[in-house]
Write a protein that holds these residues in place. Structure first.
Motif, short mmCIF file in Angstrom:
data_model
loop_
_atom_site.label_atom_id
_atom_site.label_comp_id
_atom_site.label_asym_id
_atom_site.label_seq_id
_atom_site.Cartn_x
_atom_site.Cartn_y
_atom_site.Cartn_z
N GLU A 77 3.45 11.97 15.15
CA GLU A 77 3.38 11.38 16.48
C GLU A 77 3.52 9.86 16.47
O GLU A 77 3.94 9.29 17.44
N ASP A 78 3.17 9.22 15.37
CA ASP A 78 3.26 7.77 15.35
C ASP A 78 4.56 7.26 14.73
O ASP A 78 4.76 6.07 14.62
N ASP A 79 5.48 8.17 14.33
CA ASP A 79 6.78 7.74 13.84
C ASP A 79 7.50 6.99 14.95
O ASP A 79 7.46 7.40 16.10
N GLN A 80 8.16 5.91 14.60
CA GLN A 80 8.88 5.12 15.60
C GLN A 80 10.30 5.66 15.74
O GLN A 80 10.94 6.00 14.76
N ILE A 81 10.77 5.71 16.95
CA ILE A 81 12.10 6.20 17.29
C ILE A 81 12.77 5.12 18.13
O ILE A 81 12.11 4.42 18.89
N ILE A 82 14.07 5.02 18.00
CA ILE A 82 14.81 4.20 18.96
C ILE A 82 15.47 5.18 19.91
O ILE A 82 16.35 5.94 19.52
N ALA A 83 15.03 5.20 21.15
CA ALA A 83 15.62 6.07 22.16
C ALA A 83 16.74 5.29 22.83
O ALA A 83 16.52 4.20 23.31
N THR A 84 17.92 5.84 22.83
CA THR A 84 19.05 5.15 23.41
C THR A 84 19.32 5.69 24.81
O THR A 84 19.88 6.75 24.96
N SER A 140 7.39 5.93 20.32
CA SER A 140 6.85 6.86 19.32
C SER A 140 7.30 8.26 19.70
O SER A 140 7.72 8.53 20.83
N MET A 141 7.19 9.18 18.75
CA MET A 141 7.57 10.57 19.02
C MET A 141 6.74 11.14 20.16
O MET A 141 7.25 11.87 21.01
N SER A 142 5.46 10.80 20.22
CA SER A 142 4.61 11.32 21.29
C SER A 142 5.07 10.81 22.66
O SER A 142 5.02 11.54 23.65
N LEU A 200 8.20 10.03 23.42
CA LEU A 200 9.43 10.78 23.72
C LEU A 200 9.10 12.19 24.24
O LEU A 200 9.72 12.67 25.19
N LEU A 201 8.13 12.82 23.61
CA LEU A 201 7.75 14.17 24.03
C LEU A 201 7.17 14.17 25.45
O LEU A 201 7.40 15.11 26.21
N LYS A 202 6.44 13.11 25.81
CA LYS A 202 5.89 13.00 27.16
C LYS A 202 6.98 12.83 28.21
O LYS A 202 6.81 13.23 29.35
N GLU A 203 8.09 12.19 27.84
CA GLU A 203 9.17 11.95 28.79
C GLU A 203 10.03 13.19 29.04
O GLU A 203 10.79 13.23 30.00
N GLN A 204 9.93 14.20 28.16
CA GLN A 204 10.70 15.42 28.36
C GLN A 204 10.33 16.08 29.68
O GLN A 204 9.17 16.06 30.07
N SER A 205 11.28 16.70 30.31
CA SER A 205 11.02 17.40 31.57
C SER A 205 11.81 18.71 31.61
O SER A 205 13.00 18.71 31.93
N GLY A 253 16.77 16.11 31.61
CA GLY A 253 15.63 16.68 30.91
C GLY A 253 15.04 15.79 29.84
O GLY A 253 13.87 15.90 29.48
N LYS A 254 15.85 14.88 29.29
CA LYS A 254 15.43 13.93 28.26
C LYS A 254 14.74 14.63 27.08
O LYS A 254 13.78 14.13 26.52
N GLY A 255 15.24 15.78 26.70
CA GLY A 255 14.62 16.57 25.65
C GLY A 255 14.98 16.15 24.24
O GLY A 255 16.07 15.65 24.00
N VAL A 256 14.03 16.33 23.35
CA VAL A 256 14.27 16.08 21.93
C VAL A 256 13.90 17.30 21.09
O VAL A 256 14.06 17.28 19.89
N THR A 257 13.40 18.35 21.72
CA THR A 257 13.00 19.56 21.00
C THR A 257 14.07 20.64 21.15
O THR A 257 14.84 20.64 22.13
N PRO A 258 14.13 21.60 20.23
CA PRO A 258 15.19 22.62 20.24
C PRO A 258 15.26 23.48 21.50
O PRO A 258 16.32 23.99 21.82
#
Length: 191
Positions: free
Chosen positions: A26-33, A44-46, A48-53, A102-107
């Protein structure tokens, strides 16, 4: 290869890593483009996961599926040809709609994209067959729907599926899956 091209290539490589293997900490840093060029945000990954819809992904994915099927129908009826390449456009349209809204990052977002892309292809083909029958008989589209024997329509569609259409459906599935993920790259530690 210019620095920009190298950057884009590196970014594409990393999209697969995040989307296919979302087992990051959850604390890994991501660059969201985001879609706006040049506005990269470190999250952070957490976050990004919160932004998913998922509701937005479903809504916009279904809308893209229906719009794509209608466009497919209009083009096929106007030209008189069932064009397999339309499936590629369907995969792109559905995948892109799910990615943006949806801004998804999960499968699960990719699975949704693949299912809706396939559904859009089937609807596009079926709508086109109905439209071509209506055009040949000289009656309205809605009248054709009320008079048509759907078991006969499905056998026509199944016969068409045995051609290269199945290959294009496969490409649409792949694109629907692959394009449904939000583009992200993992930020490398400089320590």
């Amino acid at each position: 290869m210019s620095n920009l091209e190298k950057n884009e290539f590196h970014q594409e490589e990393q999209i697969d890593d995040v989307a296919v293997q979302p087992n990051m900490q959850e604390d890994d840093q991501i660059i969201a483009t985001p879609l706006e060029a040049g506005n990269e945000t470190v999250l952070s990954m957490s976050e990004l996961l919160k932004e998913q819809s998922m509701p937005a992904a479903i809504l916009w994915g279904v809308l893209a599926c229906i719009v794509g099927a209608a466009i497919w129908c209009v083009i096929s009826v106007a030209t008189g040809y069932q064009i397999g390449y339309m499936a590629i456009g369907m995969g792109f349209l559905v995948g892109y709609a799910i990615r943006v809204k949806g801004k998804g990052v999960t499968p699960v977002f990719g699975v949704l994209g693949a299912i809706l892309a396939l559904l859009g292809c089937v609807l596009g083909d079926v709508f086109s067959l109905i439209g071509m029958i209506a055009k040949a008989e000289g009656i309205s589209y809605m009248e054709t729907i009320s008079l048509i024997d759907f078991s006969e329509l499905m056998s026509l569609w199944a016969g068409e599926l045995m051609s290269l259409t199945a290959v294009f459906y496969g490409i649409a599935l792949y694109e629907g899956y692959k394009l449904s993920f939000r583009p992200v790259i993992v930020q490398e530690d400089n320590e």
